[in-house]
Design a protein around this motif. Structure first.
Motif, PDB file in Angstrom:
ATOM      1  N   HIS A 279     -45.912  35.385 112.138  1.00  0.00           N
ATOM      2  CA  HIS A 279     -44.962  36.490 111.932  1.00  0.00           C
ATOM      3  C   HIS A 279     -43.546  36.012 112.256  1.00  0.00           C
ATOM      4  CE1 HIS A 279     -43.317  40.443 111.697  1.00  0.00           C
ATOM      5  NE2 HIS A 279     -43.189  40.621 113.003  1.00  0.00           N
ATOM      6  N   THR A 280     -42.809  35.626 111.210  1.00  0.00           N
ATOM      7  CA  THR A 280     -41.425  35.176 111.411  1.00  0.00           C
ATOM      8  C   THR A 280     -40.421  36.213 110.933  1.00  0.00           C
ATOM      9  OG1 THR A 280     -41.041  34.104 109.254  1.00  0.00           O
ATOM     10  CG2 THR A 280     -42.241  32.838 110.917  1.00  0.00           C
ATOM     11  N   ALA A 281     -40.910  37.285 110.310  1.00  0.00           N
ATOM     12  CA  ALA A 281     -39.997  38.283 109.732  1.00  0.00           C
ATOM     13  C   ALA A 281     -39.111  38.883 110.811  1.00  0.00           C
ATOM     14  CB  ALA A 281     -40.802  39.386 109.036  1.00  0.00           C
ATOM     15  N   GLY A 282     -37.890  39.152 110.453  1.00  0.00           N
ATOM     16  CA  GLY A 282     -36.951  39.764 111.388  1.00  0.00           C
ATOM     17  C   GLY A 282     -35.667  40.110 110.686  1.00  0.00           C
ATOM     18  N   ALA A 283     -34.880  40.968 111.326  1.00  0.00           N
ATOM     19  CA  ALA A 283     -33.582  41.359 110.781  1.00  0.00           C
ATOM     20  C   ALA A 283     -32.510  40.944 111.767  1.00  0.00           C
ATOM     21  CB  ALA A 283     -33.525  42.873 110.543  1.00  0.00           C
ATOM     22  N   GLY A 284     -31.497  40.240 111.288  1.00  0.00           N
ATOM     23  CA  GLY A 284     -30.427  39.784 112.160  1.00  0.00           C
ATOM     24  C   GLY A 284     -29.410  40.885 112.436  1.00  0.00           C
ATOM     25  N   GLN A 285     -28.765  40.805 113.600  1.00  0.00           N
ATOM     26  CA  GLN A 285     -27.713  41.750 113.948  1.00  0.00           C
ATOM     27  C   GLN A 285     -26.566  40.942 114.539  1.00  0.00           C
ATOM     28  OE1 GLN A 285     -26.959  44.812 113.438  1.00  0.00           O
ATOM     29  NE2 GLN A 285     -25.116  44.715 114.674  1.00  0.00           N
ATOM     30  N   PHE A 286     -25.442  40.909 113.839  1.00  0.00           N
ATOM     31  CA  PHE A 286     -24.360  40.004 114.218  1.00  0.00           C
ATOM     32  C   PHE A 286     -23.117  40.721 114.735  1.00  0.00           C
ATOM     33  CE2 PHE A 286     -26.887  38.030 110.795  1.00  0.00           C
ATOM     34  CZ  PHE A 286     -27.388  36.959 111.510  1.00  0.00           C
ATOM     35  N   ALA A 287     -23.198  42.044 114.922  1.00  0.00           N
ATOM     36  CA  ALA A 287     -22.066  42.789 115.469  1.00  0.00           C
ATOM     37  C   ALA A 287     -22.176  42.817 116.992  1.00  0.00           C
ATOM     38  CB  ALA A 287     -22.058  44.208 114.915  1.00  0.00           C
ATOM     39  N   PRO A 288     -21.034  42.884 117.685  1.00  0.00           N
ATOM     40  CA  PRO A 288     -21.099  43.028 119.138  1.00  0.00           C
ATOM     41  C   PRO A 288     -21.740  44.359 119.516  1.00  0.00           C
ATOM     42  CG  PRO A 288     -18.853  43.327 118.345  1.00  0.00           C
ATOM     43  CD  PRO A 288     -19.653  42.837 117.186  1.00  0.00           C
ATOM     44  N   LEU A 289     -22.237  44.436 120.738  1.00  0.00           N
ATOM     45  CA  LEU A 289     -22.949  45.625 121.176  1.00  0.00           C
ATOM     46  C   LEU A 289     -22.097  46.887 121.065  1.00  0.00           C
ATOM     47  CD1 LEU A 289     -25.626  46.601 122.328  1.00  0.00           C
ATOM     48  CD2 LEU A 289     -24.722  46.166 124.626  1.00  0.00           C
ATOM     49  N   ALA A 290     -20.811  46.766 121.327  1.00  0.00           N
ATOM     50  CA  ALA A 290     -19.927  47.930 121.278  1.00  0.00           C
ATOM     51  C   ALA A 290     -19.843  48.530 119.885  1.00  0.00           C
ATOM     52  CB  ALA A 290     -18.524  47.543 121.765  1.00  0.00           C
ATOM     53  N   GLU A 291     -20.180  47.739 118.863  1.00  0.00           N
ATOM     54  CA  GLU A 291     -20.099  48.220 117.480  1.00  0.00           C
ATOM     55  C   GLU A 291     -21.478  48.421 116.851  1.00  0.00           C
ATOM     56  OE1 GLU A 291     -17.735  45.404 115.358  1.00  0.00           O
ATOM     57  OE2 GLU A 291     -16.076  45.472 116.812  1.00  0.00           O
ATOM     58  N   THR A 292     -22.517  48.312 117.655  1.00  0.00           N
ATOM     59  CA  THR A 292     -23.885  48.424 117.152  1.00  0.00           C
ATOM     60  C   THR A 292     -24.386  49.850 117.294  1.00  0.00           C
ATOM     61  OG1 THR A 292     -24.348  46.133 117.772  1.00  0.00           O
ATOM     62  CG2 THR A 292     -26.241  47.569 117.418  1.00  0.00           C
ATOM     63  N   THR A 293     -24.872  50.417 116.218  1.00  0.00           N
ATOM     64  CA  THR A 293     -25.368  51.788 116.240  1.00  0.00           C
ATOM     65  C   THR A 293     -26.859  51.817 116.559  1.00  0.00           C
ATOM     66  OG1 THR A 293     -26.007  51.843 113.901  1.00  0.00           O
ATOM     67  CG2 THR A 293     -23.692  52.364 114.437  1.00  0.00           C
ATOM     68  N   PRO A 294     -27.384  52.975 116.959  1.00  0.00           N
ATOM     69  CA  PRO A 294     -28.843  53.076 117.154  1.00  0.00           C
ATOM     70  C   PRO A 294     -29.625  52.687 115.911  1.00  0.00           C
ATOM     71  CG  PRO A 294     -27.749  54.948 118.173  1.00  0.00           C
ATOM     72  CD  PRO A 294     -26.690  54.197 117.408  1.00  0.00           C
ATOM     73  N   ALA A 295     -29.099  52.988 114.737  1.00  0.00           N
ATOM     74  CA  ALA A 295     -29.791  52.603 113.497  1.00  0.00           C
ATOM     75  C   ALA A 295     -29.841  51.092 113.354  1.00  0.00           C
ATOM     76  CB  ALA A 295     -29.086  53.233 112.293  1.00  0.00           C
ATOM     77  N   THR A 318     -60.602  41.032 113.275  1.00  0.00           N
ATOM     78  CA  THR A 318     -60.655  39.893 112.361  1.00  0.00           C
ATOM     79  C   THR A 318     -60.547  38.589 113.136  1.00  0.00           C
ATOM     80  OG1 THR A 318     -59.589  41.184 110.612  1.00  0.00           O
ATOM     81  CG2 THR A 318     -59.588  38.799 110.351  1.00  0.00           C
ATOM     82  N   GLU A 319     -61.472  37.686 112.885  1.00  0.00           N
ATOM     83  CA  GLU A 319     -61.441  36.408 113.589  1.00  0.00           C
ATOM     84  C   GLU A 319     -60.382  35.503 112.972  1.00  0.00           C
ATOM     85  OE1 GLU A 319     -65.148  34.465 114.003  1.00  0.00           O
ATOM     86  OE2 GLU A 319     -66.185  36.215 114.845  1.00  0.00           O
ATOM     87  N   LEU A 320     -59.417  35.123 113.779  1.00  0.00           N
ATOM     88  CA  LEU A 320     -58.331  34.254 113.327  1.00  0.00           C
ATOM     89  C   LEU A 320     -58.274  33.004 114.199  1.00  0.00           C
ATOM     90  CD1 LEU A 320     -55.466  36.904 112.891  1.00  0.00           C
ATOM     91  CD2 LEU A 320     -56.813  35.860 111.061  1.00  0.00           C
ATOM     92  N   ASP A 321     -57.857  31.923 113.576  1.00  0.00           N
ATOM     93  CA  ASP A 321     -57.619  30.695 114.346  1.00  0.00           C
ATOM     94  C   ASP A 321     -56.316  30.798 115.136  1.00  0.00           C
ATOM     95  OD1 ASP A 321     -59.901  29.676 113.175  1.00  0.00           O
ATOM     96  OD2 ASP A 321     -58.817  28.532 111.641  1.00  0.00           O
ATOM     97  N   ALA A 322     -55.364  31.532 114.574  1.00  0.00           N
ATOM     98  CA  ALA A 322     -54.047  31.629 115.222  1.00  0.00           C
ATOM     99  C   ALA A 322     -53.354  32.911 114.804  1.00  0.00           C
ATOM    100  CB  ALA A 322     -53.180  30.426 114.860  1.00  0.00           C
ATOM    101  N   PHE A 323     -52.659  33.524 115.751  1.00  0.00           N
ATOM    102  CA  PHE A 323     -51.803  34.689 115.493  1.00  0.00           C
ATOM    103  C   PHE A 323     -50.499  34.378 116.213  1.00  0.00           C
ATOM    104  CE2 PHE A 323     -50.143  38.977 116.259  1.00  0.00           C
ATOM    105  CZ  PHE A 323     -50.350  39.585 115.031  1.00  0.00           C
ATOM    106  N   VAL A 324     -49.499  33.955 115.469  1.00  0.00           N
ATOM    107  CA  VAL A 324     -48.275  33.392 116.053  1.00  0.00           C
ATOM    108  C   VAL A 324     -47.108  34.343 115.819  1.00  0.00           C
ATOM    109  CG1 VAL A 324     -46.712  31.412 116.089  1.00  0.00           C
ATOM    110  CG2 VAL A 324     -49.147  31.073 115.564  1.00  0.00           C
TER     111      VAL A 324
END
Length: 336
Positions: A279-295, A318-324
């Motif tokens: 699981h590498t999926a993710g969303a980046g957030q590049f604004a400073p905290l002061a400009e970051t909204t709850p959304a 489910t039997e898996l060899d790896a869950f990363v």
């Protein structure tokens, strides 16, 4: 209530602020309203510290169900303190958010997220940062004394990641992991491997490694799927190495979409069952905290945390060899 009573008994002058109304109408995330309430509570008198118990609310927020209410409210509190011009040190209390021994597992993944947020606050707003403080499940007299001591500035002023336990006040450290001899054969990917965020830079790197080390079939997902930039080139590259590649559009924040994806993988690869998930999926957030909204916070948390939770729940036994699971080092030492 026990925390407030304990501090009051030890001489603290407490001004209590509870979240405005309920989370259902979004008023609890109103930054301007909270800043105004802070100004009125301070009443132009010196404020020597702020203790937040917001993290203890682990409920999913109605407007952003992938995110704990306490996490969103803490972010808004940090912003509102700045708006109100209050630079008193902020301490964020949790319970069960960290482990202090091998025999003590983390009790709350929801509250642990506050420790990631806190590292960012420490870097971006050191002028109003006190620290992170994990409390025991039961606050006895000795623990209450230690809590009052930390908040009263009687400890080491350089420590801002603390846990109160029976053994005393413990400080967090990054240490070298002990080297342990490998046992058994190293993991070699086989069969079908699912990589979420598989068309991104990190996911593509993982996909190449998987194919180079034996994966016969890889399923790469992203929100745009085959339309993602570079998807065609990556597919061609992995195919040339001998793998069968499937690129699928799937929003991992959508539980039904993830369930459908797993069903399609089982149906399409009966002779090469799913053996591993990365699981590498993710969303980046590049604004400073002061400009970051709850959304904005919700977008980041949903892709990484909710996506992992959906995969874990839907794969069940489910039997898996790896869950990363991949995450950001910012959760350890912050980003600012």
């Amino acid at each position: 209530r026990r925390v407030l009573d304990a501090l009051a008994d030890r001489g603290a002058d407490i001004r209590r602020l509870t979240p405005a109304d309920g989370p259902a109408d979004g008023a609890d995330l109103d930054r301007d309203a909270l800043a105004d309430r802070i100004r009125r509570a301070a009443a132009e008198e010196p404020v020597h510290g702020v203790l937040s118990l917001l993290a203890l609310d682990e409920r999913a927020h109605p407007d952003h169900p992938a995110v704990p209410t306490g996490l969103l409210r803490t972010g808004v509190l940090v912003q509102a303190l700045g708006d109100a011009g209050l630079d008193a040190p902020l301490w964020c209390a949790t319970t069960g958010a960290v482990s202090t021994a091998a025999s003590e597992p983390v009790g709350s993944a929801a509250q642990a997220q506050i420790w990631g947020l806190g590292r960012v606050v420490a870097l971006e707003h050191p002028e109003r940062w006190g620290g992170l403080l994990d409390l025991p499940a039961t606050l006895d007299e000795r623990a209450a004394d230690r809590l009052a001591g930390v908040l009263g500035g009687h400890g080491d002023g350089h420590e801002d990641q603390l846990a109160i336990r029976t053994a005393g006040i413990l400080a967090r450290r990054i240490a070298h992991a002990e080297s342990t001899p490998a046992t058994g054969a190293p993991w070699r990917p086989r069969g079908t491997v699912l990589v979420t965020g598989g068309t991104g830079a990190l996911g593509a790197h993982v996909a190449r490694w998987l194919v180079d080390n034996g994966a016969e079939q890889v399923v790469l997902t992203s929100r745009r799927g085959p339309d993602a930039p570079g998807a065609d080139q990556l597919t061609a590259e992995l195919t040339e190495k001998g793998a069968q590649v499937t690129v699928v559009a799937c929003d991992v924040t959508d539980r039904d979409a993830v369930a459908g994806l797993l069903t399609r993988i089982r149906d399409a690869h009966p002779h090469h069952p799913l053996t591993a998930v990365v699981h590498t999926a993710g969303a980046g957030q590049f604004a400073p905290l002061a400009e970051t909204t709850p959304a904005d916070v919700a977008d980041v948390v949903a892709a990484k945390v909710a996506g992992a939770a959906h995969l874990d729940a839907l794969l069940g036994d489910t039997e898996l060899d790896a869950f990363v699971l991949f995450s950001s080092i910012a959760g350890v030492w912050g980003s600012g």
